[in-house]
Scaffold this active site. Structure first.
Site, PDB file in Angstrom:
ATOM      1  N   SER A 106      -0.362  -9.798  -0.976  1.00 22.98           N
ATOM      2  CA  SER A 106      -1.503  -9.499  -0.101  1.00 22.98           C
ATOM      3  C   SER A 106      -1.787 -10.609   0.893  1.00 22.98           C
ATOM      4  O   SER A 106      -2.733 -10.530   1.676  1.00 22.98           O
ATOM      5  CB  SER A 106      -2.754  -9.243  -0.950  1.00 22.98           C
TER       6      SER A 106
ATOM      7  N   THR B  87      -5.983 -12.423   4.623  1.00 18.77           N
ATOM      8  CA  THR B  87      -5.301 -11.575   3.651  1.00 18.77           C
ATOM      9  C   THR B  87      -5.215 -10.136   4.165  1.00 18.77           C
ATOM     10  O   THR B  87      -5.764  -9.792   5.215  1.00 18.77           O
ATOM     11  CB  THR B  87      -6.026 -11.618   2.301  1.00 18.77           C
ATOM     12  N   TYR B  88      -4.538  -9.304   3.399  1.00 17.21           N
ATOM     13  CA  TYR B  88      -4.239  -7.924   3.795  1.00 17.21           C
ATOM     14  C   TYR B  88      -5.511  -7.179   4.209  1.00 17.21           C
ATOM     15  O   TYR B  88      -6.490  -7.124   3.451  1.00 17.21           O
ATOM     16  CB  TYR B  88      -3.561  -7.206   2.630  1.00 17.21           C
ATOM     17  N   PRO B  89      -5.532  -6.595   5.416  1.00 20.52           N
ATOM     18  CA  PRO B  89      -6.784  -6.031   5.936  1.00 20.52           C
ATOM     19  C   PRO B  89      -7.149  -4.635   5.458  1.00 20.52           C
ATOM     20  O   PRO B  89      -8.330  -4.276   5.449  1.00 20.52           O
ATOM     21  CB  PRO B  89      -6.545  -6.027   7.459  1.00 20.52           C
TER      22      PRO B  89
ATOM     23  N   ALA C  49       0.857  -1.194   0.000  1.00 25.08           N
ATOM     24  CA  ALA C  49       0.000   0.000   0.000  1.00 25.08           C
ATOM     25  C   ALA C  49       0.887   1.236   0.000  1.00 25.08           C
ATOM     26  O   ALA C  49       2.112   1.149   0.114  1.00 25.08           O
ATOM     27  CB  ALA C  49      -0.915  -0.002   1.221  1.00 25.08           C
TER      28      ALA C  49
END
Length: 715
Positions: free
Chosen positions: A137, A322-324, A111
């Site tokens: 991710s 997975t990526y929050p 990100a």
């Protein structure tokens, strides 16, 4: 040899896990292997290691807050190491500078901020070595190995770095200048107001405006009685209740009108005019984005948004989800292809054994869940193929994991089907409606709701059937004010702020950027508003403080109180992040905006009219207006409303708004109401037509008031 720079220690461990490795003090060494032929060293940051130098360190003259020194516009922005993180920077820098290292792999969170954290560390180290970007991710060994085999050129993600830099510069310019300007101007306007700092931010201030707006709606709300007519019908032994309805409306403002309908219907013959049943399908809920997960966890467990993010982040770093920090409710076909394997593994866990092994469909072709066009940088939050032993998770982790796992399982079930039924029963020309609902096919619902509410079943009656209205009565109710937001509801309101706006263009912009703030920052915004003493949580609901009212009064009708600034700002930043707009132009515009905000604050301050400064407001709370009708404690002026002084100690909730139907209620009238039970005649209430009335108690024990109109016999 390659140096891998992670964002935090747990992430570094997950990145090294698929390979033979050993921890060596401040870094992890990966042995030579097929992926890293010369081996690799993994170092980690500890979140952000640098901060923009504060104004007084740029120029000692700026240490003292003065309007004359505003706006503060640095020619260049400088960074410094956060003092508590000096040793961590030193450890990372040693790895980067190691002569054996010929390439750097940026491996922060996938990100914007992850990009900034790592690239800034490399730049501040003064090192210029080739770089590539790891983008992953999911931190499962399989996903990590695959990501290292598909490293991205650093040029591909460089726009995210520029976006993050532009955002931090612009936020500094607006926050630093607006906060100083409004603090100095409010303090000068409110003599004796103390030294409160009124921090201002482009996201936090319009968010606070939402909270204050809702509180004003509550304070200004005048509860009114309403009346409904119900009838109990008996059709050859089939007994059911109906509610009088005309033009889709069931309520009467005047009791006499409701009583007239009752008198015309009681004991009369009734006929079933229409029986209607319609089946409606309800699809499973979408997969979770961060905001939907935060809203649901707040509703179900009273978790703050911050707590939900922290717990989900911990599950991500353990490779279980997975990526929050995602705003997407969809996944790509590649992720969906792994669902059968994930569901099979979930079926080995006791809570999901039945549901995960008995799924009824695939979602591969269902665009409600699988749609690459609706996935931005990250897909929805889903369980990974690494399924935990539930007893190894903390209680909070189990709750969040359960919500994520069940959302994936539920998506693999068909829709729930409800039969919505209605009976129209007429007594003469008067229409009574009865509604019911019955679950025909549970579909996905048992996966998420193990204890279903009972159906509302209707009797089996036929059109044309006749019977008697056994019992017809008038039911009295009263209108209630809107409720304060929960933190979960406020997160949702921030995300949906663009919906239903009168300015359609602005609404479209806000919807395109997902409203106020971002998935990753909204919980931080709420925490900051609490830390700044702008709002607090009372009985799980968000309540603004007196300080919040003062600031929002000051910024009213400016860009700072409107979602417009942050909406257009986010739109431009996203363009920078995609490489479609230059960061330097945005920063120059932000400098001009900072100048305008200071000028506007000075100009508008002459028209500010605060009711009382903070200290005298506190003093007024020591001067009772009378006794609380609910508990007997003193009632005091709380600036925006009158309320019981015992709220903190006994939670007595008696309040009286300072405005009713557009008319201010004076302290003198409140004293009269508390002492005599009746105010002076107050002129100019704004109903359908202006009217004059007294305020009297409707129910003194409940602390509710009503209007009493002047009669010809009174003064």
């Amino acid at each position: 040899m390659q140096a891998i720079i992670a964002e935090k220690a747990s992430q570094a461990q997950a990145l090294a896990a698929p390979f033979r490795h050993v921890k060596k003090g401040t870094y992890i060494e990966i042995a030579p292997c097929e992926t890293f032929q010369e081996g690799a060293m993994v170092a980690w940051c500890s979140g952000h290691l640098f901060e923009i130098v504060p104004p007084h360190e740029m120029d000692p003259k700026l240490k003292r807050w003065q309007l004359e020194t505003l706006p503060m516009i640095p020619e260049t922005f400088k960074y410094k190491v956060i003092p508590s993180k000096t040793s961590r920077f030193k450890a990372v820098k040693e790895i980067i500078k190691n002569p054996a290292v010929t390439e750097i792999i940026a491996a922060g969170d996938p990100a914007r901020e992850g990009e900034l954290i790592v690239q800034l560390v490399v730049r501040m180290s003064g090192i210029n070595k080739p770089m590539r970007r790891l983008w992953v991710s999911s931190l499962t060994p399989k996903a990590v190995e695959q990501a290292f085999l598909n490293l991205r050129p650093i040029e591909e993600t460089m726009p995210l770095y520029h976006e993050a830099m532009a955002r931090s510069y612009a936020d500094w310019l607006i926050g630093m200048n607006a906060s100083r300007a409004y603090t100095l101007l409010i303090q000068s306007k409110m003599k004796g107001a103390g030294r409160d700092v009124y921090a201002v931010g482009r996201v936090q201030t319009p968010t606070l405006a939402l909270v204050v707006k809702r509180e004003r709606e509550i304070l200004d709300f005048v509860s009114k009685p309403f009346y409904e007519v119900t009838a109990m019908f008996n059709m050859d032994g089939a007994v059911y209740e109906g509610k009088y309805t005309k033009d889709k409306e069931t309520r009467f403002d005047q009791k006499e009108d409701a009583e007239a309908i009752r008198d015309e219907c009681v004991g009369k013959e009734a006929a079933v005019v229409k029986v209607k049943t319609e089946n409606k399908q309800v699809p499973p809920p979408v997969l979770h984005s961060l905001s939907t997960l935060q809203a649901l966890a707040n509703k179900r467990f009273n978790f703050s948004p911050k707590k939900t993010l922290e717990v989900t982040q911990a599950l991500y770093e353990k490779s279980y989800v997975t990526y929050p920090r995602t705003d997407s409710n969809h996944v790509n076909p590649e992720e969906a292809a792994a669902f059968p394997d994930i569901l099979k593994k979930l079926s080995h866990l006791a809570p999901y054994e039945k549901w995960a092994s008995e799924i009824t469909r695939s979602v591969m072709v269902d665009k409600r869940y699988v749609d690459a066009k609706k996935v931005s940088d990250h897909y929805a939050i889903i369980p990974t193929e690494k399924v935990p032993s539930l007893h190894s998770l903390s209680g909070d982790e189990q709750k969040i994991y359960d919500m994520i796992a069940r959302s994936l399982i539920a998506a693999h079930y068909g829709p729930a089907v409800f039969a919505h039924s209605s009976i129209q029963t007429n007594i003469g020309s008067h229409v009574f409606l009865t509604n019911g609902k019955r679950l025909l096919q549970p579909g996905w619902r048992p996966v998420l709701f193990e204890n279903e509410k009972e159906d509302v079943l209707l009797p089996d009656v036929k059109e044309g059937q006749r019977g008697i209205a056994d019992d017809v009565k008038v039911i009295e109710g009263k209108t209630v004010p809107p409720k304060r937001y929960t933190e979960g509801e406020l997160i949702t309101a921030m995300k949906n702020v663009g919906h239903g706006m009168e300015d359609k263009e602005l609404g479209k912009v806000l919807k395109s950027v997902s409203g106020l703030g971002e998935e990753s920052t909204r919980s931080n915004i709420l925490e900051r508003l609490k830390q700044l003493d702008y709002m607090k949580i009372e009985q799980h609901r968000v309540m603004p403080t007196a300080k919040a009212f003062i600031l929002i009064d000051a910024v009213e009708n400016t860009l700072l109180a409107s979602p417009e600034l942050t909406g257009r700002w986010e739109q431009r930043l996203k363009e920078i992040g995609k490489g479609e707009a230059p960061a330097n132009v945005f920063i120059e515009q932000s400098k001009r905006l900072a100048e305008k905000i200071v000028q506007d604050a000075v100009q508008h301050s002459s028209s500010w009219a605060f009711n009382a400064p903070a200290k005298s407001m506190a003093a007024s709370e020591n001067q009772p207006l009378g006794s609380c009708p609910k508990c007997g404690s003193p009632v005091v002026d709380k600036r925006k409303f009158y309320g019981c002084s015992a709220y903190q100690s006994s939670k007595c909730d008696f309040t009286l708004g300072k405005k009713m139907l557009g008319k201010s209620i004076s302290a003198t009238n409140v004293k009269k109401l508390l002492d005599k039970g009746k105010t002076n005649l107050i002129k100019g209430f704004k109903g359908k037509r202006p009217f004059d009335a007294y305020l009297v108690w409707k129910d003194k024990k409940e602390g509710t008031v009503q209007f009493e109109f002047k009669s010809s016999k009174t003064e």
